[in-house]
Design a protein around this motif. Structure first.
Motif, PDB file in Angstrom:
ATOM      1  N   ILE A   1       0.924  -0.867   0.070  1.00  0.00           N
ATOM      2  CA  ILE A   1       0.061   0.265   0.253  1.00  0.00           C
ATOM      3  C   ILE A   1       1.046   1.619   0.540  1.00  0.00           C
ATOM      4  O   ILE A   1       1.892   1.248   0.747  1.00  0.00           O
ATOM      5  CB  ILE A   1      -0.631   0.025   1.065  1.00  0.00           C
ATOM      6  N   THR A   2       0.574   1.633  -0.317  1.00  0.00           N
ATOM      7  CA  THR A   2       1.525   3.783  -1.223  1.00  0.00           C
ATOM      8  C   THR A   2       0.793   4.926  -1.352  1.00  0.00           C
ATOM      9  O   THR A   2      -0.247   4.503  -1.301  1.00  0.00           O
ATOM     10  CB  THR A   2       2.522   3.039  -2.505  1.00  0.00           C
ATOM     11  N   GLU A   3       1.176   5.598  -0.911  1.00  0.00           N
ATOM     12  CA  GLU A   3       0.842   6.945  -0.815  1.00  0.00           C
ATOM     13  C   GLU A   3       1.641   7.398  -1.684  1.00  0.00           C
ATOM     14  O   GLU A   3       3.173   8.202  -1.446  1.00  0.00           O
ATOM     15  CB  GLU A   3       0.351   7.630   0.408  1.00  0.00           C
ATOM     16  N   GLY A   4       1.960   7.583  -3.394  1.00  0.00           N
ATOM     17  CA  GLY A   4       2.567   9.180  -4.032  1.00  0.00           C
ATOM     18  C   GLY A   4       4.020   7.684  -3.697  1.00  0.00           C
ATOM     19  O   GLY A   4       4.110   6.844  -3.288  1.00  0.00           O
ATOM     20  N   GLU A   5       5.500   8.185  -2.854  1.00  0.00           N
ATOM     21  CA  GLU A   5       6.686   7.656  -2.978  1.00  0.00           C
ATOM     22  C   GLU A   5       6.444   7.188  -1.722  1.00  0.00           C
ATOM     23  O   GLU A   5       7.481   6.513  -1.193  1.00  0.00           O
ATOM     24  CB  GLU A   5       7.821   9.025  -2.839  1.00  0.00           C
ATOM     25  N   LYS A   6       5.880   7.317  -0.951  1.00  0.00           N
ATOM     26  CA  LYS A   6       5.365   6.579   0.707  1.00  0.00           C
ATOM     27  C   LYS A   6       4.478   5.425   1.161  1.00  0.00           C
ATOM     28  O   LYS A   6       3.726   5.141  -0.067  1.00  0.00           O
ATOM     29  CB  LYS A   6       4.266   7.527   2.151  1.00  0.00           C
ATOM     30  N   ILE A   7       5.908   4.892   1.269  1.00  0.00           N
ATOM     31  CA  ILE A   7       5.173   3.220   1.390  1.00  0.00           C
ATOM     32  C   ILE A   7       4.418   3.409   2.809  1.00  0.00           C
ATOM     33  O   ILE A   7       5.258   2.897   3.477  1.00  0.00           O
ATOM     34  CB  ILE A   7       6.734   2.058   1.104  1.00  0.00           C
ATOM     35  N   ILE A   8       3.739   2.308   2.469  1.00  0.00           N
ATOM     36  CA  ILE A   8       2.713   2.712   3.991  1.00  0.00           C
ATOM     37  C   ILE A   8       2.474   1.109   4.835  1.00  0.00           C
ATOM     38  O   ILE A   8       3.326   1.188   5.552  1.00  0.00           O
ATOM     39  CB  ILE A   8       1.251   3.131   4.135  1.00  0.00           C
ATOM     40  N   ALA A   9       2.711   0.464   3.584  1.00  0.00           N
ATOM     41  CA  ALA A   9       2.484  -1.120   4.270  1.00  0.00           C
ATOM     42  C   ALA A   9       3.069  -2.381   3.416  1.00  0.00           C
ATOM     43  O   ALA A   9       2.538  -1.606   2.206  1.00  0.00           O
ATOM     44  CB  ALA A   9       1.445  -1.921   5.050  1.00  0.00           C
ATOM     45  N   SER A  10       3.697  -3.304   3.073  1.00  0.00           N
ATOM     46  CA  SER A  10       4.230  -3.807   2.392  1.00  0.00           C
ATOM     47  C   SER A  10       4.887  -5.507   2.737  1.00  0.00           C
ATOM     48  O   SER A  10       4.519  -5.209   4.041  1.00  0.00           O
ATOM     49  CB  SER A  10       5.440  -3.600   1.364  1.00  0.00           C
ATOM     50  N   ALA A  11       4.621  -6.467   1.917  1.00  0.00           N
ATOM     51  CA  ALA A  11       4.811  -7.984   2.404  1.00  0.00           C
ATOM     52  C   ALA A  11       4.841  -8.745   1.311  1.00  0.00           C
ATOM     53  O   ALA A  11       4.532  -8.405   0.192  1.00  0.00           O
ATOM     54  CB  ALA A  11       3.291  -8.324   3.340  1.00  0.00           C
ATOM     55  N   PHE A  12       6.131  -9.431   1.986  1.00  0.00           N
ATOM     56  CA  PHE A  12       7.259  -9.989   0.769  1.00  0.00           C
ATOM     57  C   PHE A  12       7.474 -11.721   0.559  1.00  0.00           C
ATOM     58  O   PHE A  12       7.805 -11.605   1.876  1.00  0.00           O
ATOM     59  CB  PHE A  12       8.332  -9.298  -0.018  1.00  0.00           C
TER      60      PHE A  12
END
Length: 238
Positions: free
Chosen positions: A17-28
């Motif tokens: 989940i991103t907003e512009g270049e900001k990474i709010i959350a991620s999973a891999f």
């Protein structure tokens, strides 16, 4: 605006989940489990941990190909299920283009390669400089020993980075060239954050589709169809 991005075109799977270049959350994950087992739990966990509701998402993005036929279908089906309910726009991103975005801060050529099996690769070249990515060739499906000539004959003096799930297989074919290197393990695989960066640019250009019109992009026929085609061709020669 928040974008929820998915990537499951090969063995790995990821979401962000991103907003512009900001990474709010991620999973891999790279646990060798099927995407049908991992993708939705990973998405739900990410939404929950970031306190994000689907209604907060302004667009969905996904790698629509090239890659695993099964993986791409699973990812697109999952995305359609979420997007259709709220009529949220979708953004299709080339898997190879998403790989290049792992290196957005570099001054280099990115050779994005995916293992298409039987010494075949899906590949494309990108020039990365000053935070911009320029495509140098279209996504292609090609024999790895033919595709390698694009690297070995290159006159580029900048670094050439080999990345993607096909890097392990392809790098030995071009490692003799002095300015060629394989991406670090932390960056080598396609991931949803790269998808999000590419999708943000496409969204700003108005390049979106409805969930109904989102389709996979295959550079070659599935194996079963290829085998049937070869059989028919052989039968016609009898």
């Amino acid at each position: 605006m928040k974008i929820l991005s998915l990537e499951c075109s090969a063995k790995t799977a990821s979401c962000a989940i991103t907003e512009g270049e900001k990474i709010i959350a991620s999973a891999f994950t790279n646990a060798a489990l099927t995407h049908s087992q991992t993708l939705m739990p990973m998405i739900n966990g990410m939404l929950s941990s970031s306190k994000t509701d689907v209604k907060d998402i302004g667009a969905f993005a996904i790698t629509s190909g090239p890659g695993s036929f099964t993986g791409i279908r699973i990812g697109i089906s999952a995305l359609k299920g979420m997007a259709l309910a709220k009529n949220i726009p979708c953004i299709a991103v080339s898997t190879l283009n998403a790989i290049a975005y792992n290196f957005i801060d570099r001054d280099a050529i990115v050779c994005a390669v995916m293992d298409a099996r039987c010494n075949q690769v899906y590949g494309a070249l990108f020039r990365v400089k000053n935070g911009k990515i320029k495509r140098l060739c279209e996504d292609i499906a090609e024999n790895a020993d033919i595709f390698k000539e694009r690297i070995l004959k290159s006159r580029a003096r900048c670094p050439i980075i080999i990345a993607g799930d096909g890097a392990e297989m392809f790098y030995p074919k071009v490692m003799s060239k002095k300015n060629v290197s394989k991406a670090h393990a932390s960056l080598v695989f396609q991931n949803a954050v790269g998808v999000a960066l590419a999708a943000t640019e496409k969204y700003n250009l108005g390049d979106t589709v409805s969930a109904e019109k989102l389709l996979p992009v295959y550079l070659r026929l599935p194996q079963a169809e290829r085998e049937l085609k070869n059989k028919k061709e052989k039968d016609n020669l009898k």
